[in-house]
Write a protein that holds these residues in place. Structure first.
Motif, PDB file in Angstrom:
ATOM      1  N   TYR A 124       0.832  -1.198   0.000  1.00 50.04           N
ATOM      2  CA  TYR A 124       0.000   0.000   0.000  1.00 50.04           C
ATOM      3  C   TYR A 124       0.877   1.263   0.000  1.00 50.04           C
ATOM      4  CZ  TYR A 124      -3.742   3.191   1.501  1.00 50.04           C
ATOM      5  OH  TYR A 124      -4.621   4.227   1.596  1.00 50.04           O
ATOM      6  N   LYS A 125       1.403   1.624   1.162  1.00 51.07           N
ATOM      7  CA  LYS A 125       2.122   2.901   1.262  1.00 51.07           C
ATOM      8  C   LYS A 125       3.534   2.851   0.663  1.00 51.07           C
ATOM      9  CE  LYS A 125      -0.717   5.867   3.043  1.00 51.07           C
ATOM     10  NZ  LYS A 125      -1.175   5.956   4.429  1.00 51.07           N
ATOM     11  N   GLN A 126       4.181   1.700   0.734  1.00 46.35           N
ATOM     12  CA  GLN A 126       5.572   1.635   0.251  1.00 46.35           C
ATOM     13  C   GLN A 126       5.749   0.515  -0.781  1.00 46.35           C
ATOM     14  OE1 GLN A 126       7.172   1.442   4.382  1.00 46.35           O
ATOM     15  NE2 GLN A 126       8.518   3.085   3.721  1.00 46.35           N
ATOM     16  N   PRO A 127       5.234   0.734  -2.002  1.00 40.01           N
ATOM     17  CA  PRO A 127       5.394  -0.298  -3.031  1.00 40.01           C
ATOM     18  C   PRO A 127       6.871  -0.393  -3.449  1.00 40.01           C
ATOM     19  CG  PRO A 127       4.545   1.713  -4.002  1.00 40.01           C
ATOM     20  CD  PRO A 127       4.614   1.956  -2.517  1.00 40.01           C
ATOM     21  N   PHE A 128       7.210  -1.423  -4.203  1.00 38.46           N
ATOM     22  CA  PHE A 128       8.607  -1.551  -4.634  1.00 38.46           C
ATOM     23  C   PHE A 128       9.002  -0.432  -5.599  1.00 38.46           C
ATOM     24  CE2 PHE A 128       7.922  -6.092  -3.442  1.00 38.46           C
ATOM     25  CZ  PHE A 128       8.859  -6.093  -2.420  1.00 38.46           C
ATOM     26  N   CYS A 129       8.075  -0.036  -6.480  1.00 34.91           N
ATOM     27  CA  CYS A 129       8.449   0.915  -7.535  1.00 34.91           C
ATOM     28  C   CYS A 129       7.379   1.993  -7.685  1.00 34.91           C
ATOM     29  CB  CYS A 129       8.586   0.197  -8.878  1.00 34.91           C
ATOM     30  SG  CYS A 129       9.518  -1.333  -8.792  1.00 34.91           S
ATOM     31  N   GLU A 130       7.820   3.220  -7.998  1.00 35.81           N
ATOM     32  CA  GLU A 130       6.874   4.330  -8.188  1.00 35.81           C
ATOM     33  C   GLU A 130       7.347   5.254  -9.304  1.00 35.81           C
ATOM     34  OE1 GLU A 130       4.831   5.853  -4.253  1.00 35.81           O
ATOM     35  OE2 GLU A 130       6.939   5.459  -3.820  1.00 35.81           O
ATOM     36  N   ASN A 131       6.402   6.085  -9.778  1.00 39.43           N
ATOM     37  CA  ASN A 131       6.706   7.192 -10.706  1.00 39.43           C
ATOM     38  C   ASN A 131       7.437   6.796 -11.983  1.00 39.43           C
ATOM     39  OD1 ASN A 131       5.568   8.928  -8.825  1.00 39.43           O
ATOM     40  ND2 ASN A 131       7.530   9.160  -7.754  1.00 39.43           N
TER      41      ASN A 131
END
Ligand code: ZN
Length: 449
Positions: A104-111
């Motif tokens: 949820y809050k801290q996925p492996f990858c973002e943006n």
């Protein structure tokens, strides 16, 4: 031409996608069961963990995490150094624990982002890892549950409401599929359920689009299992929502499914908000930390990706962007590799591409057979004098290529070969052409010293 334009009337499409890709791993996401479940007898790949029995403890599969992170890197995402798993609670007959382990809050990858053929850019919000649920089979008035699929690793890639056309959305999905295949992390075969889509669809006015303002609702169409199905579902929603908006109503925020028989979407349930899922950190799995060394090592493992391959085909073989797209994105990795193998045998790039894309019979032919066919069919110009004229023309029209050659860039030769081929309609003998170009460039470099 993108298909929804007429149906939209004066409205504009707002479309976001959530794509689930089943990762190919030896074991399941949180237990040691074999993940090779295709066509296995029901409930033969199960243990207390993936059956969700009380007290069974999940152990994360590092292979799945690594593959999810590679996928994220290939989608131009940032890899989070701090990451963790969360419990997502909901009731589902196929989910015996009453919650799914997800992020949820801290996925492996973002943006992340992907460049689309139209020139638009798909804005990717996140890529996270979660476990799949079991599968219900409805037979003779009874429901049976097969837990083989329970806890198979899934990468979920979520875009922003980024797509303005259906064509862009389809292009994005095909690229995603090809990237997964290039990385060898999934076959992403939609028929086998290895890639599934959910589409968030809403409409807005042109004014809202100009102000970058999003609609106050979105409708999620679930469980889309083919590109054709996605197109139909989006078109059906465009019509339904436009009719409501034209009556002055706002479509409800809800989940719908596409019914192929009626060609319409049907209500499944009103849409949950994130707080309905009561997310909280998975207490049985500690938070994870990935250091720079690890992340850099992952980056070094990335192979040539479809986007890079397309750029290279355009640059080195004089293909147009559309032809490179047709070869790499639509044809897939195998066709692109076949293209390169045939070019390596001394055939001109654009001609090879043209043959592979337009002559269906070449799909069944080997590299050598296509090569032979091309060589037979072309009346090759071997005459040095005739080719020399085209070479001189190409060199004087492209001073930058001469500079590049002097700077040691071998691509310049390939580029000029492409120019000569264009001039001679692909008839110049490639070996002779190459020889003449190199000789001419060397002569030019020597003169300018
Ligand atoms: Zn298991």
């Amino acid at each position: 031409m993108t298909k929804e334009l007429e149906l939209l009337g004066s409205y504009k499409l707002v479309l976001g996608l959530e794509v689930h890709v089943q990762l190919m791993t030896e074991q399941k996401m949180f237990c040691g069961c074999s993940a090779d479940i295709w066509q296995a007898e029901p409930n033969t790949h199960v243990c207390p963990v993936c059956l969700g029995l009380p007290g069974a403890l999940p152990v994360p599969n590092f292979e799945a995490i690594r593959k999810a992170q590679l996928f994220g890197l290939a989608l131009n995402c940032t890899l989070n150094q701090n990451s963790r798993f969360d419990r997502k609670h909901y009731f589902y007959p196929d989910l015996p624990k009453g919650y799914q382990i997800s992020q949820y809050k801290q996925p492996f990858c973002e943006n992340g982002h992907l460049d689309l053929l139209s020139g638009n850019v798909a804005d990717i919000e996140r890529l996270h890892l979660e476990e799949d649920v079991a599968k219900s089979l409805h037979e003779g008035g009874k429901t049976l549950v097969d837990y083989n699929k329970s806890s198979i690793p899934l990468a979920e890639i979520v875009t922003a409401p980024t797509f303005k056309t259906l064509d862009d959305a389809v292009d994005y999905c095909k690229q995603l599929q090809n990237i997964a295949r290039s990385l060898g992390i999934s076959n992403a075969d939609m028929e086998k359920g290895q890639m599934r889509l959910e589409a968030n669809i809403s409409l807005r006015t042109a004014d809202m689009e100009a102000r970058n303002e999003l609609p106050k609702y979105k409708v999620e169409v679930k469980n889309i299992n083919s590109f054709r199905f996605m197109e139909k579902a989006v078109l059906a929603e465009v019509v339904r929502q436009r009719e409501l908006l034209e009556k002055g109503e706002t479509p409800k925020q809800e989940n719908r499914g596409y019914n192929e028989a009626t060609g319409k979407t049907v209500l499944q349930r009103s849409k949950e908000e994130a707080n309905d899922y009561r997310y909280f950190p998975e207490p049985d799995i500690p938070p994870m930390f990935f250091d720079e060394v690890y992340i850099n090592e992952l980056k070094s493992l990335l192979p040539e990706l479809p986007q890079q391959m397309k750029d290279r085909l355009v640059r080195d073989f004089g293909l147009t962007k559309e032809v490179a797209h047709a070869l790499v994105d639509l044809g897939g990795k195998d066709l692109a590799e076949k293209f390169e193998a045939i070019v390596k045998k001394g055939n001109e790039g654009r001609k090879v591409a043209n043959t592979l894309l337009n002559k269906k019979e070449t799909l069944e032919m080997t590299v050598d057979q296509v090569d032979e066919m091309l060589k037979k069919s072309s009346e090759v110009i071997n005459d040095s004098a005739a080719i020399s004229a085209a070479v001189e023309k190409a060199i004087s029209a492209n001073p930058k290529a001469v500079e590049d050659f002097k700077a040691g860039k071998q691509n310049a030769v390939q580029f000029l070969v492409g120019q000569v081929m264009r001039e001679t309609q692909g008839k110049a003998a490639p070996d002779v052409t190459r020889g003449l170009i190199v000789a001419a460039l060397e002569k030019k470099s020597a003169q300018q010293l």
